[in-house]
Write a protein that holds these residues in place. Structure first.
Motif, PDB file in Angstrom:
ATOM      1  N   SER A 179      -7.060  -3.377  -4.078  1.00 54.78           N
ATOM      2  CA  SER A 179      -7.862  -2.873  -2.959  1.00 54.78           C
ATOM      3  C   SER A 179      -9.189  -2.280  -3.434  1.00 54.78           C
ATOM      4  O   SER A 179      -9.334  -1.848  -4.582  1.00 54.78           O
ATOM      5  N   CYS A 210      -5.513   9.630  -3.419  1.00 56.65           N
ATOM      6  CA  CYS A 210      -4.481   9.873  -2.401  1.00 56.65           C
ATOM      7  C   CYS A 210      -4.449  11.353  -2.015  1.00 56.65           C
ATOM      8  O   CYS A 210      -4.363  11.701  -0.831  1.00 56.65           O
ATOM      9  N   ALA A 268      -0.177   4.467   5.839  1.00 57.20           N
ATOM     10  CA  ALA A 268      -0.442   3.282   5.026  1.00 57.20           C
ATOM     11  C   ALA A 268      -0.266   2.034   5.875  1.00 57.20           C
ATOM     12  O   ALA A 268       0.071   0.971   5.384  1.00 57.20           O
ATOM     13  N   SER A 322       0.831  -1.201   0.000  1.00 62.72           N
ATOM     14  CA  SER A 322       0.000   0.000   0.000  1.00 62.72           C
ATOM     15  C   SER A 322       0.871   1.259   0.000  1.00 62.72           C
ATOM     16  O   SER A 322       0.650   2.190  -0.782  1.00 62.72           O
ATOM     17  N   TYR A 368      -6.477   6.937  -8.926  1.00 61.81           N
ATOM     18  CA  TYR A 368      -5.755   6.518  -7.719  1.00 61.81           C
ATOM     19  C   TYR A 368      -4.972   7.683  -7.114  1.00 61.81           C
ATOM     20  O   TYR A 368      -5.057   7.933  -5.903  1.00 61.81           O
ATOM     21  N   VAL A 427       1.072   4.295  -2.767  1.00 62.47           N
ATOM     22  CA  VAL A 427       0.723   5.653  -2.373  1.00 62.47           C
ATOM     23  C   VAL A 427       1.885   6.610  -2.626  1.00 62.47           C
ATOM     24  O   VAL A 427       1.706   7.716  -3.156  1.00 62.47           O
ATOM     25  N   PRO A 437      -9.977   2.185  -3.809  1.00 65.97           N
ATOM     26  CA  PRO A 437      -9.590   2.791  -5.090  1.00 65.97           C
ATOM     27  C   PRO A 437     -10.512   2.390  -6.246  1.00 65.97           C
ATOM     28  O   PRO A 437     -10.771   3.199  -7.149  1.00 65.97           O
ATOM     29  N   MET A 470      -4.588   0.068   0.127  1.00 70.58           N
ATOM     30  CA  MET A 470      -4.381   0.873  -1.077  1.00 70.58           C
ATOM     31  C   MET A 470      -3.468   0.121  -2.042  1.00 70.58           C
ATOM     32  O   MET A 470      -2.615   0.703  -2.717  1.00 70.58           O
ATOM     33  N   THR A 471      -3.644  -1.217  -2.106  1.00 67.69           N
ATOM     34  CA  THR A 471      -2.871  -2.043  -3.022  1.00 67.69           C
ATOM     35  C   THR A 471      -3.552  -2.043  -4.396  1.00 67.69           C
ATOM     36  O   THR A 471      -4.664  -1.518  -4.540  1.00 67.69           O
TER      37      THR A 471
END
Length: 349
Positions: free
Chosen positions: A317, A334, A103, A20, A330, A24, A320, A313-314
Motif C-alpha cells: 500500500s 498505525c 480497515a 490490511s 508502519y 494493522v 505506509p 494498509m497492505t
C-alpha cells in the motif's frame, strides 16, 4: 488500549480489507495494544466475557484471518439470508473497545454507513466521519466538489443504464475514455476503452457492479498518489505498473509496479500536486487522513482522480510507503492514525 481492528465485510475489496486488517492488528500488538481482528459482517465467536477477547495474551491473528476467510465461499448466501449487516458480537465488542481501527474498504465500510452507526452509538473510530466518507465514495459527487473548489479533475459524466446508448460527443467526450463504477474502489471494474467495441463492453462490465458508472476522459501520462494526514500532504509517490495500468491486480500483487517515493518531480510540481491534494481533502471535508490519486500529462497538467478515505494498509500500500520517507514506521503510522482520530473526536487515550 483495547482495539477492535474491523475488516472483511461484503464489498468487492473484502480480501484486501482482511490483509490490511491483519497487518494493522499485528502492528498494534507489537505496540502492546490489546488488538483483535474482527469481520464486520461475519462477526466473531465469543465464549465467555467480551473482555476476555482483548486480554488473551496468545491471541493468534493469522488464525483470526483464516476464520474470516472461511466465510468467503458462502458469503453471497449469507448476504441474501440476513437483514442485519453487523455480524454476531461485533457491535458489542466495538462498544467495549477504546477505539475501532477501520480497515474496511469499499461499500458498507468506506461509504459512511458504519461511521454513522458508530457516531450514534458513541463508538470512537479511525478515519473521517460519515458525511465525508459518503461524498468521497461517490466519484460523481467527488468530481462536483473538486470542480467547485478549483481542484483540477478529468472531464466526465455519470450515466445510468440506458444512457450509454447516447453518443460520447453529446457529453463532450471522445475516445479513449475511462469507464468505472460510480462507487467502487481498488480499481475494481475500471476499464480503459480505445474503441467503440471496447467502450460498449466496458459499459456492460461496469454496470454489472453498480447501476451508475462514471465515464471520463482518459489522461495519458504518469500516475501519482498523495497521502494527506491531519490536513498536510505527505511525500508524493509515483506508481508505474510494469504492465497495463494501476488496476486491482497491479495494486496488490508484489512486484507488479515500480513505486518511487518521493516522486521525481520539480519542486514547483511537487508543491502544486500537494496543494491540490490538501485542497481536495478539504473540499470533501475529510478529517484525519486520506489518500488522493493523480494523473499528470507530459506537459505537466495534473488531474485529481479521486479520494480514498480508508486507504489500504497492505504490504504494497501507498500511504505506509509515503510515511516511511518521513521516518514513520508502519506500526508508528498505525499508532499515529489512532491518536489523531481520537484527538479530533475529543477522546484522548
Amino acid at each position: 488500549m483495547k482495539i477492535v481492528v474491523l475488516a472483511g465485510g461484503t464489498s468487492t475489496e473484502r480480501s484486501v480489507s482482511i490483509t490490511s486488517g491483519t497487518m494493522v492488528c499485528k502492528a498494534l500488538r507489537e505496540k502492546n495494544h490489546q488488538a483483535v481482528l474482527v469481520d464486520v459482517f461475519c462477526g466473531i465467536d465469543v465464549k465467555g466475557n467480551l473482555e476476555d477477547v482483548f486480554a488473551e495474551e496468545a491471541y493468534d491473528i493469522d488464525k483470526a484471518a483464516e476464520y474470516m476467510h472461511s466465510f468467503d465461499a458462502g458469503l453471497n448466501e449469507m448476504i441474501e439470508s440476513r437483514r442485519r449487516f453487523f455480524g454476531p458480537n461485533v457491535l458489542e465488542l466495538c462498544e467495549a473497545a477504546d477505539v475501532v481501527f477501520l480497515a474496511l474498504h469499499g461499500a458498507n465500510g468506506e461509504d459512511g454507513k458504519v461511521q454513522a452507526t458508530f457516531d450514534l452509538l458513541g463508538i470512537p473510530y479511525t478515519g473521517t466521519g460519515y458525511l465525508s466518507s459518503a461524498l468521497a465514495m461517490d466519484k460523481s459527487i467527488t468530481k462536483q466538489f473538486f470542480r467547485a473548489h478549483h481542484v483540477p479533475t478529468p472531464n466526465g459524466v455519470t450515466l445510468k443504464k440506458g444512457q450509454e446508448s447516447e453518443p460520447l460527443s453529446g457529453f463532450g467526450l471522445e475516445l479513449p475514455v475511462v469507464v468505472k463504477p460510480c462507487c467502487g474502489g481498488s480499481s475494481v471494474g475500471v476499464y480503459i476503452a480505445h474503441t467503440n467495441e471496447e467502450y460498449w463492453q466496458a459499459m456492460k462490465d461496469a454496470f454489472s457492479y453498480e447501476p451508475e458508472v462514471v465515464v471520463e476522459e482518459y489522461i495519458e501520462g504518469r500516475e501519482f498518489s498523495v497521502g494527506v494526514v491531519d490536513g498536510k500532504a505527505y511525500p508524493i509517490i509515483e506508481i508505474a505498473p510494469i504492465e497495463g495500468f494501476y488496476d486491482y491486480t497491479n495494486k496488490y500483487k508484489a512486484g507488479a509496479t515500480v513505486d518511487t517515493c518521493p516522486a521525481v518531480l520539480t519542486e514547483e510540481q511537487t508543491k502544486e500536486m500537494q496543494k491540490h491534494a490538501e485542497d481536495g481533502a478539504a473540499a470533501l471535508g475529510i478529517e484525519n487522513y486520506c489518500r488522493l490519486d493523480f494523473m499528470m500529462r507530459k506537459d505537466g497538467r495534473m488531474y485529481c482522480l479521486e479520494a480514498n478515505t480508508l486507504p489500504g494498509m497492505t504490504p504494497t500500500s501507498l500511504l505506509p510507503q509515503e510515511a516511511q520517507v518521513l521516518g514513520i514506521s508502519y506500526s508508528e503510522l498505525c499508532e499515529l492514525l489512532i491518536q489523531l482520530s481520537l484527538r479530533k473526536r475529543g477522546n484522548n487515550a
